[in-house]
Scaffold this active site. Structure first.
Site, PDB file in Angstrom:
ATOM      1  N   SER A  45       1.661  36.615  20.691  1.00  0.00           N
ATOM      2  CA  SER A  45       1.530  35.844  19.360  1.00  0.00           C
ATOM      3  C   SER A  45       1.137  36.621  18.181  1.00  0.00           C
ATOM      4  O   SER A  45       2.072  37.854  17.854  1.00  0.00           O
ATOM      5  CB  SER A  45       0.274  34.755  19.685  1.00  0.00           C
ATOM      6  OG  SER A  45       0.345  33.696  18.461  1.00  0.00           O
ATOM      7  N   ASP A  77       8.698  26.399  21.799  1.00  0.00           N
ATOM      8  CA  ASP A  77       7.230  26.793  21.410  1.00  0.00           C
ATOM      9  C   ASP A  77       6.969  26.324  20.043  1.00  0.00           C
ATOM     10  O   ASP A  77       7.676  26.316  19.085  1.00  0.00           O
ATOM     11  CB  ASP A  77       7.584  28.358  21.354  1.00  0.00           C
ATOM     12  CG  ASP A  77       6.331  29.160  20.838  1.00  0.00           C
ATOM     13  OD1 ASP A  77       5.489  28.737  20.265  1.00  0.00           O
ATOM     14  OD2 ASP A  77       6.348  30.152  21.029  1.00  0.00           O
ATOM     15  N   HIS A 128       3.988  28.490  24.248  1.00  0.00           N
ATOM     16  CA  HIS A 128       3.855  29.584  23.274  1.00  0.00           C
ATOM     17  C   HIS A 128       3.013  30.728  24.359  1.00  0.00           C
ATOM     18  O   HIS A 128       2.851  31.466  23.807  1.00  0.00           O
ATOM     19  CB  HIS A 128       2.745  29.159  22.334  1.00  0.00           C
ATOM     20  CG  HIS A 128       2.610  30.326  21.050  1.00  0.00           C
ATOM     21  ND1 HIS A 128       3.706  31.034  20.811  1.00  0.00           N
ATOM     22  CD2 HIS A 128       1.544  30.937  20.779  1.00  0.00           C
ATOM     23  CE1 HIS A 128       3.188  31.859  19.714  1.00  0.00           C
ATOM     24  NE2 HIS A 128       1.690  31.891  20.001  1.00  0.00           N
TER      25      HIS A 128
END
Lengths: 282, 95
Positions: free
Chosen positions: A112, A234, A262
């Site tokens: 991320s 996501d 995610h």
């Protein structure tokens, strides 16, 4: 953002080696002389998010795990409002850890927001890094002309306001959404608990820095081969963003996982591990 | 109601969410422009339901379209507000 993001900024605020290892709760496994892999967690998480993936690499890599300031077991004093007012400050933390452990030819694996933190670190000290792995990256979350980040300014304003006013409530509701895989609620619950272990004030500031960053221009400056791992469905980093990242990085390899949500490192660790291993060992 | 308004009622939870995504995607494929979701009869919405609506929203945004939730009752509205997703999901003002 721009070159200023990764300009000469390490003169002040750098930590000495021992400090860096203790402050960021650094854990090292694997043979001492093996090529290093540094795993960095995302917003609201800590190094536990890599527990199904990182051990796979410990037989033939020096595996380094750590917690960013404000997360997991990091020293609360590691957080500095000025240093951490941009992702570059977090990149400095990564470089401090690398320096403390004398790591060279690092494969940096970032989930991320840490994907972009790793990119900034590699741009700042190219000689330190061999490869990057980006899991669910986004260089900019807010839509712009000709760019779909997935959120508008108003979306992010309201999201951050809610996070600030009711962090625990926001965490409990949003973690399952970020995780996806609604049919496996234990995953969302784990992320909720991870959010709850994060210092709320630092989480609020980190969220602000994360969701308002624009690192699109930095992608072209990434100096090492980079694997971009993209999941389906996501809620944070949609497919179009993954494709943007793929196209903007000079030496990119793009893999779309069958995983949804995610956090494929938690929801689909075998597939994630296999994709990383294929890239790292190539 | 016009043919771009989707009627969403009852409880949207873990069980109902996958069906909702499928049904709304089918509905969206037969319409153009903003998809208005009339939530007047929606009594319960959990994070699974939020996830479902966000998935539909993402699909619509890829097509440069938007989702808009109208007539949301207090209980589901509170969930959306806590998560800060009112703007994202195009929730109208109460009343």
């Amino acid at each position: 953002v721009t070159a200023s993001t990764v300009g000469p900024r390490r003169a002040a605020g750098s930590l000495d080696g021992v400090d860096a290892i203790a402050r960021f709760n650094v854990h090292v496994t694997g043979p001492a002389g093996a090529p290093p892999m540094l795993f960095a967690h995302g917003f609201g998480c800590d190094q536990n998010m890599w527990r199904f993936v990182a051990p796979h690499f410990a037989s033939n890599h020096r595996v380094v795990l750590f917690d960013f300031a404000g997360a997991g077991g990091a020293d609360p004093a590691a957080y500095d409002a000025i240093r951490h007012s941009s992702l570059a400050g977090y990149a400095d933390d990564v470089l401090d850890i690398c320096a403390a452990l004398h790591l060279e030819d690092v494969t940096f694996v970032g989930h991320s927001v840490s994907a972009m933190i790793g990119a900034l670190a590699a741009i700042a000290e190219p000689a330190r890094f061999a490869k990057l792995v980006m899991v669910g990256p986004s260089p900019r979350y807010i839509d712009d002309e000709g760019y779909v980040g997935g959120f508008t300014d108003a979306d992010i304003d309201e999201l951050l306001e809610s996070l600030a006013s009711n962090y625990l409530g926001w965490s409990a509701g949003m973690a399952p959404v970020i995780m996806g895989n609604a049919d496996r609620p234990e995953l969302g619950q784990e992320l909720t608990e991870s959010f709850c272990r994060t210092d709320p004030d630092i989480a609020r500031r980190f969220a602000e820095v994360t969701f308002r960053s624009d690192n699109r221009a930095d992608l072209a400056r990434i100096p090492v081969p980079t694997l971009v791992l993209q999941s389906h469905e996501d809620a944070i980093a949609p497919i179009g963003v993954g494709e943007f990242v793929r196209d903007a990085i000079p030496q990119s390899t793009y893999v779309v996982l069958d995983a949804v949500g995610h956090c494929p490192n938690l929801s689909a660790p075998d597939e994630t591990t296999d994709a990383i291993a294929a890239f790292v060992d190539a | 109601m016009d043919n771009t308004t989707y009627q969403l009622g009852g409880e949207v939870d873990l069980v109902a969410a996958p069906r909702l995504v499928e049904d709304m995607r089918g509905f969206a494929s037969q319409t153009t422009g903003t998809v208005v979701v009339d939530c007047a009869e929606l009594s319960f919405l959990d994070s699974s339901g939020i996830d479902a609506l966000l998935r539909v929203d993402r699909m619509l945004r890829d097509e440069r379209r938007r989702l808009r939730l109208v007539h949301l009752q207090d209980t589901p509205r509170r969930v959306v507000e806590i998560l800060g997703l009112g703007a994202t999901l195009g929730v109208d003002e109460p009343g």
